[in-house]
Write a protein that holds these residues in place. Structure first.
Motif, PDB file in Angstrom:
ATOM      1  N   PHE A  38      91.132 -44.859  89.336  1.00 11.14           N
ATOM      2  CA  PHE A  38      89.644 -45.556  89.871  1.00 11.14           C
ATOM      3  C   PHE A  38      88.642 -43.845  88.636  1.00 11.14           C
ATOM      4  CE2 PHE A  38      91.462 -47.006  93.043  1.00 11.14           C
ATOM      5  CZ  PHE A  38      90.346 -48.471  93.193  1.00 11.14           C
ATOM      6  N   LEU A  39      87.892 -43.807  88.521  1.00 11.48           N
ATOM      7  CA  LEU A  39      86.922 -43.634  87.424  1.00 11.48           C
ATOM      8  C   LEU A  39      85.460 -43.390  87.388  1.00 11.48           C
ATOM      9  CD1 LEU A  39      89.480 -43.961  83.859  1.00 11.48           C
ATOM     10  CD2 LEU A  39      88.872 -42.125  85.057  1.00 11.48           C
ATOM     11  N   MET A  40      84.513 -42.852  87.634  1.00 10.95           N
ATOM     12  CA  MET A  40      83.503 -43.005  87.996  1.00 10.95           C
ATOM     13  C   MET A  40      82.385 -41.781  86.811  1.00 10.95           C
ATOM     14  SD  MET A  40      81.504 -40.625  91.319  1.00 10.95           S
ATOM     15  CE  MET A  40      81.917 -42.342  92.851  1.00 10.95           C
ATOM     16  N   ILE A  41      81.677 -43.738  86.217  1.00 14.51           N
ATOM     17  CA  ILE A  41      81.245 -42.643  85.107  1.00 14.51           C
ATOM     18  C   ILE A  41      79.979 -43.364  85.148  1.00 14.51           C
ATOM     19  CG2 ILE A  41      81.954 -43.766  82.392  1.00 14.51           C
ATOM     20  CD1 ILE A  41      84.271 -43.777  82.564  1.00 14.51           C
ATOM     21  N   LYS A  42      80.109 -41.912  84.197  1.00 17.33           N
ATOM     22  CA  LYS A  42      77.511 -42.333  84.338  1.00 17.33           C
ATOM     23  C   LYS A  42      77.631 -43.534  82.849  1.00 17.33           C
ATOM     24  CE  LYS A  42      74.319 -39.647  85.554  1.00 17.33           C
ATOM     25  NZ  LYS A  42      73.125 -38.345  85.147  1.00 17.33           N
ATOM     26  N   ILE A  43      76.118 -44.115  83.076  1.00 16.49           N
ATOM     27  CA  ILE A  43      76.216 -45.286  81.538  1.00 16.49           C
ATOM     28  C   ILE A  43      74.698 -44.041  81.069  1.00 16.49           C
ATOM     29  CG2 ILE A  43      75.872 -46.816  80.710  1.00 16.49           C
ATOM     30  CD1 ILE A  43      77.974 -46.537  81.856  1.00 16.49           C
TER      31      ILE A  43
ATOM     32  N   ASP B 167      72.945 -46.115  87.525  1.00 12.97           N
ATOM     33  CA  ASP B 167      73.289 -45.403  85.694  1.00 12.97           C
ATOM     34  C   ASP B 167      74.593 -45.292  86.195  1.00 12.97           C
ATOM     35  OD1 ASP B 167      73.050 -43.246  86.949  1.00 12.97           O
ATOM     36  OD2 ASP B 167      71.774 -42.088  85.205  1.00 12.97           O
ATOM     37  N   THR B 168      75.037 -45.244  87.149  1.00 12.34           N
ATOM     38  CA  THR B 168      76.624 -44.637  87.300  1.00 12.34           C
ATOM     39  C   THR B 168      77.611 -45.850  88.594  1.00 12.34           C
ATOM     40  OG1 THR B 168      76.013 -42.424  87.663  1.00 12.34           O
ATOM     41  CG2 THR B 168      78.381 -42.806  88.289  1.00 12.34           C
ATOM     42  N   ARG B 169      79.235 -46.134  88.139  1.00 11.48           N
ATOM     43  CA  ARG B 169      79.501 -47.388  88.348  1.00 11.48           C
ATOM     44  C   ARG B 169      81.203 -46.897  88.265  1.00 11.48           C
ATOM     45  NH1 ARG B 169      75.767 -49.480  86.605  1.00 11.48           N
ATOM     46  NH2 ARG B 169      74.775 -50.036  84.955  1.00 11.48           N
ATOM     47  N   LEU B 170      81.460 -47.254  88.776  1.00  6.78           N
ATOM     48  CA  LEU B 170      83.121 -47.301  89.327  1.00  6.78           C
ATOM     49  C   LEU B 170      84.222 -47.703  89.195  1.00  6.78           C
ATOM     50  CD1 LEU B 170      84.726 -44.666  91.968  1.00  6.78           C
ATOM     51  CD2 LEU B 170      84.663 -47.162  93.316  1.00  6.78           C
ATOM     52  N   PHE B 171      84.956 -47.628  87.726  1.00 11.48           N
ATOM     53  CA  PHE B 171      85.884 -48.413  87.098  1.00 11.48           C
ATOM     54  C   PHE B 171      87.757 -48.773  87.741  1.00 11.48           C
ATOM     55  CE2 PHE B 171      83.013 -49.400  83.269  1.00 11.48           C
ATOM     56  CZ  PHE B 171      82.373 -48.897  83.786  1.00 11.48           C
TER      57      PHE B 171
END
Ligand code: FAD
Ligand code: NAD
Length: 367
Positions: free
Chosen positions: A195-200, A135-139
């Motif tokens: 770079f942002l690590m964001i949980k969806i 559920d987490t992506r690196l944007f």
């Protein structure tokens, strides 16, 4: 031809001047501060407007000018650290003499509290999105070419997008693209990408909208904010990190920074709280770092483990903390950084105070 001063601003400290040659215009800001660095200078150029913000502790000095002539996108910023001079070098599009620098815009040449300055947003392009966990992506966001800003360790930015017709803003903590301290992202030169690590969260207002962004789409990113200061770790001997879920994000740059820059450092211990094994962010990278750097240790604690999990279980507690956070020597210089859901951070602070750590030895990352 020789450069010459053609314009001077009469104002309180700091102040600025500008001069020109045939092909360039240089704006010089005299901050009268020692120990300036490029992280303290934020520059944007958009629609012929030049906006420069210079951060001096809790204050910011603002240049905000509608330039009288067109300039190219590649703007250079030089900081003379010892004398506190900042030079902004603009390349003229047409090699003609400028009569004036431009028209002052709102709050130009002001020196006010940062909290009163308001956040400035620029449009950044999504250039990649990779899976970190289920559920987490690196944007990866690309800053405009003319924008200069670096997000200091421990600080966050705000992202802004329109959700069902309304502007929504949420804070996120930029990370390094890797925990390998010597790794360099090949496609992105230093400082150009965020770079942002964001949980969806499926029902999350902002993050679910963010997940719908396509490569090439734009999102607004604010100037950095946050109370963490590098001087808190400069002479540190022990650093203890207490993270839960995406509360790991501020720890990433911090880890890279201390392991490469803090010579006095003996140990760095990370306690990382998650629900399940699948939720552990960058577990492989953390395990690799343990092998690479003897000073670094990590412990994973799961609140909803499977039957097979052999590691620690449960939520944050005084006993878990006292067991793992052992100083390298009595009275070592220590800092404990906490980040996670608000109740986690509050409990962490309370347990640590009960264990005898003082206020100065604890830093909580919050908005
Ligand atoms: P929301 O709409 O706010 O909901 C989030 C989840 O909680 C959803 O599942 C929702 O159903 C549930 N929920 C909402 N309200 C309640 C409630 N009252 N009770 C129970 N459940 C509720 N996040 C990251 O992923 N990466 C980061 O780097 C990061 N950095 C941050 C830095 C700071 C300084 C702060 C304060 C937060 C940071 N966050 C980070 C969190 C981020 O700002 C958002 O809060 C997060 O993305 C959720 O926003 P959302 O709009 O998607 O979800
Ligand atoms: P999560 O729900 O997956 O929980 C991760 C772990 O946190 C759990 O396994 C548990 O050990 C602990 N935990 C959760 N709720 C708790 C509670 N009420 N009391 C004690 N422990 C608790 O976490 P998530 O969904 O990844 O959320 C991360 C949180 O971190 C978000 O609230 C986010 O806003 C916050 N965050 C803050 C910052 C910051 O302030 N700088 C940065 C990043 C994330």
């Amino acid at each position: 031809p020789e450069s010459k001063i053609v314009g001077t601003s009469k104002s309180f400290a700091p102040s600025y001047d500008w001069f020109q040659t045939d092909c360039s215009v240089t704006v010089v800001v005299y901050t009268k501060q020692k120990g300036m660095n490029s992280e303290m200078v934020i520059l944007d150029y958009e629609d012929s407007r030049l906006r420069g913000e210079i951060i001096i502790r809790d204050y910011s000095y603002l240049l905000n000018i509608e330039l009288s002539n067109a300039v190219q996108e590649d703007i250079a910023v030089h900081v003379a650290e010892k004398v506190g001079k900042v030079e902004i070098v603009l390349k003229k599009k047409d090699n003609i003499p400028w009569k004036k620098l431009g028209q002052p815009l709102e709050s130009h040449n002001s020196f006010i509290k940062r909290t009163d300055q308001g956040l400035y947003y620029r449009k950044c392009k999504l250039i990649s999105k990779t899976e970190v966990t289920h559920d987490t992506r690196l944007f990866c966001l690309l800053l405009p070419q003319s924008t200069h800003f670096q997000v200091p360790v421990g600080q966050h930015v705000y992202l802004k997008q329109i959700v069902t017709g309304k502007e929504v803003v949420k804070p996120y903590t930029p990370v390094s693209c890797s925990l390998q301290t010597h790794f360099k992202e090949p496609s992105c030169h230093d400082g150009a990408c965020l770079f942002l690590m964001i949980k969806i969260y499926p029902s999350g207002l902002f993050s679910s909208e963010l997940d719908r962004l396509q490569i090439g789409d734009y999102i607004y990113v604010s100037n950095p904010e946050g109370s963490f200061q590098k001087c808190q770790v400069q002479t540190l001997e022990d650093l203890f990190l207490l993270a839960a879920g995406t509360g790991f994000t501020p720890m990433i740059k911090l880890l890279n920074y201390v392991l490469t820059n803090v010579n006095s450092l003996w140990t760095v211990k990370l306690m990382f709280f998650n629900k399940t094994e699948d939720d552990i962010l960058w577990r492989d990278q953390l395990e690799q770092l343990i092998l690479q750097d003897k000073r670094f240790e990590a412990q994973f604690i799961l609140s909803e483990p499977s039957k097979e999990w052999n590691g620690k279980r449960g939520k944050i507690s005084s006993s878990l903390l006292s067991e793992f956070f052992k100083r390298s020597k009595q009275d070592s210089k220590v800092l404990i950084c906490i980040c996670g859901p608000a109740p986690f951070t509050e409990q962490g602070e309370r347990f640590l105070k009960d264990l005898g750590y003082c206020k100065e030895e604890i830093h909580s990352f919050t908005a």
